[in-house]
Scaffold this motif. Structure first.
Motif, PDB file in Angstrom:
ATOM      1  N   LEU A   1       0.030  31.394 -11.230  1.00  0.00           N
ATOM      2  CA  LEU A   1       0.897  31.342 -10.049  1.00  0.00           C
ATOM      3  C   LEU A   1       0.390  30.323  -9.041  1.00  0.00           C
ATOM      4  O   LEU A   1       1.186  29.640  -8.382  1.00  0.00           O
ATOM      5  N   SER A   2      -0.945  30.189  -8.927  1.00  0.00           N
ATOM      6  CA  SER A   2      -1.481  29.215  -7.979  1.00  0.00           C
ATOM      7  C   SER A   2      -1.157  27.798  -8.408  1.00  0.00           C
ATOM      8  O   SER A   2      -0.736  26.965  -7.589  1.00  0.00           O
TER       9      SER A   2
ATOM     10  N   MET B   1       1.323  26.892 -10.252  1.00  0.00           N
ATOM     11  CA  MET B   1       2.767  26.734 -10.066  1.00  0.00           C
ATOM     12  C   MET B   1       3.087  26.435  -8.599  1.00  0.00           C
ATOM     13  O   MET B   1       3.860  25.514  -8.294  1.00  0.00           O
ATOM     14  N   ALA B   2       2.456  27.193  -7.678  1.00  0.00           N
ATOM     15  CA  ALA B   2       2.749  26.996  -6.250  1.00  0.00           C
ATOM     16  C   ALA B   2       2.295  25.624  -5.781  1.00  0.00           C
ATOM     17  O   ALA B   2       3.059  24.885  -5.139  1.00  0.00           O
TER      18      ALA B   2
ATOM     19  N   SER C   1       4.314  22.692  -7.457  1.00  0.00           N
ATOM     20  CA  SER C   1       5.674  22.569  -6.916  1.00  0.00           C
ATOM     21  C   SER C   1       5.647  22.057  -5.488  1.00  0.00           C
ATOM     22  O   SER C   1       6.535  21.296  -5.087  1.00  0.00           O
TER      23      SER C   1
ATOM     24  N   ALA D   1       6.855  31.455  -6.612  1.00  0.00           N
ATOM     25  CA  ALA D   1       5.442  31.630  -6.974  1.00  0.00           C
ATOM     26  C   ALA D   1       4.736  32.505  -5.941  1.00  0.00           C
ATOM     27  O   ALA D   1       3.917  33.369  -6.289  1.00  0.00           O
TER      28      ALA D   1
ATOM     29  N   HIS E   1       2.784  36.117  -6.244  1.00  0.00           N
ATOM     30  CA  HIS E   1       1.497  36.519  -5.669  1.00  0.00           C
ATOM     31  C   HIS E   1       1.616  37.850  -4.930  1.00  0.00           C
ATOM     32  O   HIS E   1       0.712  38.690  -5.011  1.00  0.00           O
TER      33      HIS E   1
END
Lengths: 108, 169
Positions: free
Chosen positions: B11-12, B14-15, B18, B41, B45
Protein backbone atom coordinates in the motif's frame (compact mmCIF):
# COMPACT_ATOMS: atom_id res chain seq x y z
CA UNK A 1 4.31 -2.30 13.00
CA UNK A 2 6.66 0.43 14.11
CA UNK A 3 5.38 4.00 14.31
CA UNK A 4 8.51 5.21 12.48
CA UNK A 5 7.37 3.55 9.27
CA UNK A 6 4.08 5.42 9.40
CA UNK A 7 5.84 8.72 10.15
CA UNK A 8 8.18 8.20 7.19
CA UNK A 9 5.30 7.31 4.88
CA UNK A 10 3.26 10.36 5.94
CA UNK A 11 6.26 12.69 5.64
CA UNK A 12 7.01 11.34 2.16
CA UNK A 13 3.44 11.93 1.00
CA UNK A 14 3.45 15.40 2.56
CA UNK A 15 6.73 16.28 0.83
CA UNK A 16 5.45 15.06 -2.53
CA UNK A 17 2.45 17.34 -2.07
CA UNK A 18 4.73 20.24 -1.15
CA UNK A 19 6.94 19.67 -4.20
CA UNK A 20 3.79 19.63 -6.31
CA UNK A 21 2.70 23.00 -4.90
CA UNK A 22 6.14 24.46 -5.63
CA UNK A 23 6.60 22.99 -9.11
CA UNK A 24 3.24 22.97 -10.86
CA UNK A 25 1.52 26.07 -12.28
CA UNK A 26 -1.99 24.81 -12.83
CA UNK A 27 -4.17 26.11 -9.97
CA UNK A 28 -6.30 22.94 -9.89
CA UNK A 29 -3.27 20.68 -9.53
CA UNK A 30 -1.87 22.91 -6.77
CA UNK A 31 -5.21 22.54 -5.02
CA UNK A 32 -5.05 18.75 -5.41
CA UNK A 33 -1.58 18.74 -3.88
CA UNK A 34 -2.99 20.56 -0.84
CA UNK A 35 -5.55 17.75 -0.54
CA UNK A 36 -2.72 15.22 -0.67
CA UNK A 37 -0.95 17.02 2.18
CA UNK A 38 -4.14 16.99 4.26
CA UNK A 39 -4.46 13.25 3.67
CA UNK A 40 -0.87 12.62 4.76
CA UNK A 41 -1.65 14.37 8.06
CA UNK A 42 -4.84 12.30 8.42
CA UNK A 43 -2.88 9.08 7.98
CA UNK A 44 -0.39 10.15 10.64
CA UNK A 45 -3.19 11.05 13.08
CA UNK A 46 -4.80 7.63 12.66
CA UNK A 47 -1.43 5.91 13.15
CA UNK A 48 -0.84 7.85 16.38
CA UNK A 49 -4.37 6.99 17.54
CA UNK A 50 -3.63 3.30 17.07
CA UNK A 51 -0.29 3.76 18.82
CA UNK A 52 -2.12 5.02 21.91
CA UNK A 53 -4.63 2.18 21.60
CA UNK A 54 -1.85 -0.19 22.66
CA UNK A 55 -1.42 1.69 25.95
CA UNK A 56 -3.39 -0.34 28.51
CA UNK A 57 -4.00 2.64 30.81
CA UNK A 58 -6.01 4.48 28.14
CA UNK A 59 -9.56 3.56 27.20
CA UNK A 60 -10.51 3.10 23.51
CA UNK A 61 -12.53 6.33 23.75
CA UNK A 62 -9.41 8.35 24.56
CA UNK A 63 -7.48 6.63 21.79
CA UNK A 64 -10.23 7.43 19.30
CA UNK A 65 -9.92 11.21 19.87
CA UNK A 66 -7.41 11.49 17.02
CA UNK A 67 -9.85 9.80 14.66
CA UNK A 68 -12.48 12.40 15.60
CA UNK A 69 -9.93 15.04 14.60
CA UNK A 70 -9.48 13.26 11.24
CA UNK A 71 -13.25 13.40 10.82
CA UNK A 72 -13.24 17.17 11.41
CA UNK A 73 -10.30 17.64 9.01
CA UNK A 74 -12.38 15.89 6.34
CA UNK A 75 -15.32 18.21 7.10
CA UNK A 76 -13.15 21.32 6.74
CA UNK A 77 -11.53 19.93 3.57
CA UNK A 78 -14.93 19.38 1.96
CA UNK A 79 -16.00 22.96 2.75
CA UNK A 80 -12.64 24.29 1.53
CA UNK A 81 -12.89 22.40 -1.77
CA UNK A 82 -16.36 23.74 -2.56
CA UNK A 83 -15.34 27.37 -2.01
CA UNK A 84 -11.90 26.97 -3.63
CA UNK A 85 -13.24 25.38 -6.79
CA UNK A 86 -15.87 28.13 -7.02
CA UNK A 87 -13.05 30.70 -6.85
CA UNK A 88 -11.06 28.84 -9.54
CA UNK A 89 -14.11 28.67 -11.85
CA UNK A 90 -14.72 32.41 -11.33
CA UNK A 91 -11.05 33.13 -12.04
CA UNK A 92 -11.19 31.09 -15.24
CA UNK A 93 -14.30 32.95 -16.33
CA UNK A 94 -12.56 36.32 -15.93
CA UNK A 95 -8.98 35.59 -17.04
CA UNK A 96 -9.51 32.46 -19.22
CA UNK A 97 -6.58 30.69 -17.62
CA UNK A 98 -5.79 28.78 -14.43
CA UNK A 99 -2.04 29.38 -14.67
CA UNK A 100 -0.92 30.93 -11.38
CA UNK A 101 1.85 32.89 -13.14
CA UNK A 102 -0.75 35.04 -14.91
CA UNK A 103 -2.65 35.68 -11.70
CA UNK A 104 -0.28 38.26 -10.27
CA UNK A 105 -2.44 41.36 -10.49
CA UNK A 106 -2.35 41.92 -6.73
CA UNK A 107 1.42 42.37 -7.06
CA UNK A 108 1.14 45.54 -9.18
CA UNK B 1 7.74 -11.28 7.04
CA UNK B 2 4.07 -11.63 7.87
CA UNK B 3 1.05 -10.62 5.81
CA UNK B 4 0.62 -7.26 7.58
CA UNK B 5 4.11 -6.12 6.63
CA UNK B 6 3.60 -7.22 3.04
CA UNK B 7 0.31 -5.32 2.83
CA UNK B 8 1.89 -2.24 4.42
CA UNK B 9 4.74 -2.21 1.89
CA UNK B 10 2.36 -2.83 -1.01
CA UNK B 11 0.00 0.00 0.00
CA UNK B 12 2.88 2.38 0.72
CA UNK B 13 4.47 1.77 -2.68
CA UNK B 14 1.06 2.25 -4.31
CA UNK B 15 0.44 5.53 -2.44
CA UNK B 16 3.87 7.05 -3.06
CA UNK B 17 4.07 5.91 -6.68
CA UNK B 18 0.62 7.29 -7.49
CA UNK B 19 1.45 10.57 -5.72
CA UNK B 20 4.60 10.95 -7.84
CA UNK B 21 2.59 10.15 -10.97
CA UNK B 22 0.02 12.74 -9.90
CA UNK B 23 2.46 15.63 -9.76
CA UNK B 24 4.34 14.54 -12.87
CA UNK B 25 1.54 13.79 -15.32
CA UNK B 26 0.81 16.45 -17.93
CA UNK B 27 -2.95 16.20 -18.24
CA UNK B 28 -5.06 17.40 -15.28
CA UNK B 29 -7.53 14.55 -15.80
CA UNK B 30 -4.77 11.99 -15.33
CA UNK B 31 -3.66 13.84 -12.19
CA UNK B 32 -7.16 13.59 -10.74
CA UNK B 33 -7.33 9.86 -11.46
CA UNK B 34 -3.91 9.22 -9.90
CA UNK B 35 -5.02 11.14 -6.82
CA UNK B 36 -8.05 8.83 -6.56
CA UNK B 37 -5.60 5.88 -6.52
CA UNK B 38 -3.66 7.59 -3.69
CA UNK B 39 -6.89 7.97 -1.70
CA UNK B 40 -7.74 4.30 -2.18
CA UNK B 41 -4.27 3.32 -0.97
CA UNK B 42 -4.70 5.52 2.13
CA UNK B 43 -8.09 3.89 2.74
CA UNK B 44 -6.32 0.55 2.57
CA UNK B 45 -3.95 1.78 5.25
CA UNK B 46 -6.95 2.74 7.41
CA UNK B 47 -8.40 -0.76 7.01
CA UNK B 48 -5.02 -2.23 7.95
CA UNK B 49 -5.10 -0.09 11.11
CA UNK B 50 -8.68 -1.27 11.80
CA UNK B 51 -10.06 2.27 11.44
CA UNK B 52 -13.08 0.98 9.54
CA UNK B 53 -15.27 4.06 9.80
CA UNK B 54 -12.58 6.40 8.51
CA UNK B 55 -11.74 4.03 5.65
CA UNK B 56 -15.34 4.11 4.41
CA UNK B 57 -15.69 7.87 4.96
CA UNK B 58 -12.40 8.46 3.14
CA UNK B 59 -13.65 6.54 0.10
CA UNK B 60 -17.08 8.18 0.12
CA UNK B 61 -16.03 11.78 0.84
CA UNK B 62 -12.59 12.04 -0.76
CA UNK B 63 -12.49 9.50 -3.59
CA UNK B 64 -16.20 9.93 -4.22
CA UNK B 65 -17.40 13.48 -3.65
CA UNK B 66 -14.31 15.70 -3.69
CA UNK B 67 -12.54 14.06 -6.62
CA UNK B 68 -15.72 13.99 -8.69
CA UNK B 69 -16.01 17.73 -8.01
CA UNK B 70 -12.42 18.20 -9.24
CA UNK B 71 -13.06 16.08 -12.32
CA UNK B 72 -16.23 18.05 -12.99
CA UNK B 73 -14.37 21.38 -12.88
CA UNK B 74 -11.54 20.08 -15.09
CA UNK B 75 -14.02 18.82 -17.67
CA UNK B 76 -16.05 22.03 -17.45
CA UNK B 77 -13.04 24.21 -18.23
CA UNK B 78 -11.83 21.93 -21.00
CA UNK B 79 -8.32 21.79 -19.53
CA UNK B 80 -7.73 18.38 -21.06
CA UNK B 81 -5.54 19.95 -23.73
CA UNK B 82 -1.89 20.51 -22.96
CA UNK B 83 -2.23 23.82 -21.21
CA UNK B 84 0.96 23.78 -19.20
CA UNK B 85 2.75 26.91 -20.51
CA UNK B 86 6.36 28.10 -20.60
CA UNK B 87 8.47 26.05 -18.24
CA UNK B 88 11.12 27.40 -15.93
CA UNK B 89 13.29 24.35 -15.31
CA UNK B 90 15.53 26.09 -12.80
CA UNK B 91 12.54 26.94 -10.61
CA UNK B 92 11.32 23.33 -10.81
CA UNK B 93 14.75 22.07 -9.80
CA UNK B 94 14.80 24.45 -6.82
CA UNK B 95 11.37 23.19 -5.72
CA UNK B 96 12.41 19.53 -5.94
CA UNK B 97 15.70 20.17 -4.08
CA UNK B 98 13.91 22.10 -1.32
CA UNK B 99 11.33 19.33 -0.84
CA UNK B 100 13.98 16.61 -0.94
CA UNK B 101 16.04 18.38 1.70
CA UNK B 102 13.01 18.66 3.98
CA UNK B 103 12.35 14.94 3.52
CA UNK B 104 16.00 14.09 4.22
CA UNK B 105 16.21 16.16 7.39
CA UNK B 106 12.97 14.86 8.89
CA UNK B 107 13.68 11.21 8.02
CA UNK B 108 17.18 11.37 9.50
CA UNK B 109 15.74 12.97 12.66
CA UNK B 110 13.11 10.19 12.90
CA UNK B 111 15.71 7.47 12.41
CA UNK B 112 17.71 8.87 15.33
CA UNK B 113 14.72 8.35 17.62
CA UNK B 114 15.59 5.78 20.28
CA UNK B 115 12.19 4.99 21.76
CA UNK B 116 10.26 2.23 20.07
CA UNK B 117 6.49 2.60 19.81
CA UNK B 118 4.40 -0.04 18.14
CA UNK B 119 1.17 0.59 16.26
CA UNK B 120 -1.78 -1.71 16.78
CA UNK B 121 -2.88 -3.27 13.51
CA UNK B 122 -5.74 -5.59 12.56
CA UNK B 123 -7.61 -5.36 15.89
CA UNK B 124 -8.62 -2.90 18.60
CA UNK B 125 -11.80 -0.99 19.35
CA UNK B 126 -10.60 2.57 18.75
CA UNK B 127 -11.71 2.73 15.12
CA UNK B 128 -15.10 1.12 15.38
CA UNK B 129 -18.24 3.12 14.62
CA UNK B 130 -19.68 2.47 18.10
CA UNK B 131 -16.72 3.94 19.99
CA UNK B 132 -16.30 6.84 17.54
CA UNK B 133 -19.99 7.69 17.64
CA UNK B 134 -20.16 7.67 21.42
CA UNK B 135 -17.08 9.89 21.61
CA UNK B 136 -18.34 12.25 18.90
CA UNK B 137 -21.80 12.74 20.37
CA UNK B 138 -20.67 12.87 23.99
CA UNK B 139 -17.45 14.89 24.06
CA UNK B 140 -17.38 16.63 20.66
CA UNK B 141 -21.01 17.51 20.12
CA UNK B 142 -20.41 21.30 20.03
CA UNK B 143 -17.73 21.14 17.26
CA UNK B 144 -20.02 18.77 15.39
CA UNK B 145 -22.85 21.32 15.42
CA UNK B 146 -20.49 24.17 14.54
CA UNK B 147 -19.29 22.20 11.51
CA UNK B 148 -22.84 22.22 10.18
CA UNK B 149 -22.75 26.04 10.31
CA UNK B 150 -19.40 25.87 8.48
CA UNK B 151 -21.01 23.77 5.75
CA UNK B 152 -23.89 26.23 5.45
CA UNK B 153 -21.49 29.16 5.07
CA UNK B 154 -19.40 27.21 2.54
CA UNK B 155 -22.52 26.46 0.50
CA UNK B 156 -23.63 30.10 0.55
CA UNK B 157 -20.08 31.22 -0.27
CA UNK B 158 -19.82 28.89 -3.26
CA UNK B 159 -23.17 30.10 -4.61
CA UNK B 160 -22.28 33.79 -4.11
CA UNK B 161 -18.83 33.44 -5.70
CA UNK B 162 -20.07 31.32 -8.59
CA UNK B 163 -22.97 33.63 -9.44
CA UNK B 164 -22.66 35.71 -12.60
CA UNK B 165 -22.23 39.37 -11.71
CA UNK B 166 -24.49 41.40 -13.99
CA UNK B 167 -23.56 44.80 -12.56
CA UNK B 168 -19.92 44.63 -13.66
CA UNK B 169 -20.44 43.55 -17.23
Amino acid sequence: MDIKLYIILAITLFTIGMIGVLVRRNAIIIFMCVELMLNAVNLLLVAFSKMHALNPSLSPTVASDAQIFVFFIMVVAAAEVSVGLAIIVMMYRNVHTVDVNFLNRLKH
Amino acid sequence: MNITTILFILLSVMAIGSAVMMISSKSPVHSVLWLVVVFFAISGHYILLNAQFLAIVNIIVYAGAIMVLFLFVVMLMNLNAETEPIKNYRLQLVGIVAGGLLLLVIISAIMKMDVEHLVQTKDGDAGLIKVLGMNLFKNYVLPFEISSVLFLSAMIGAVVIGKKDENVN
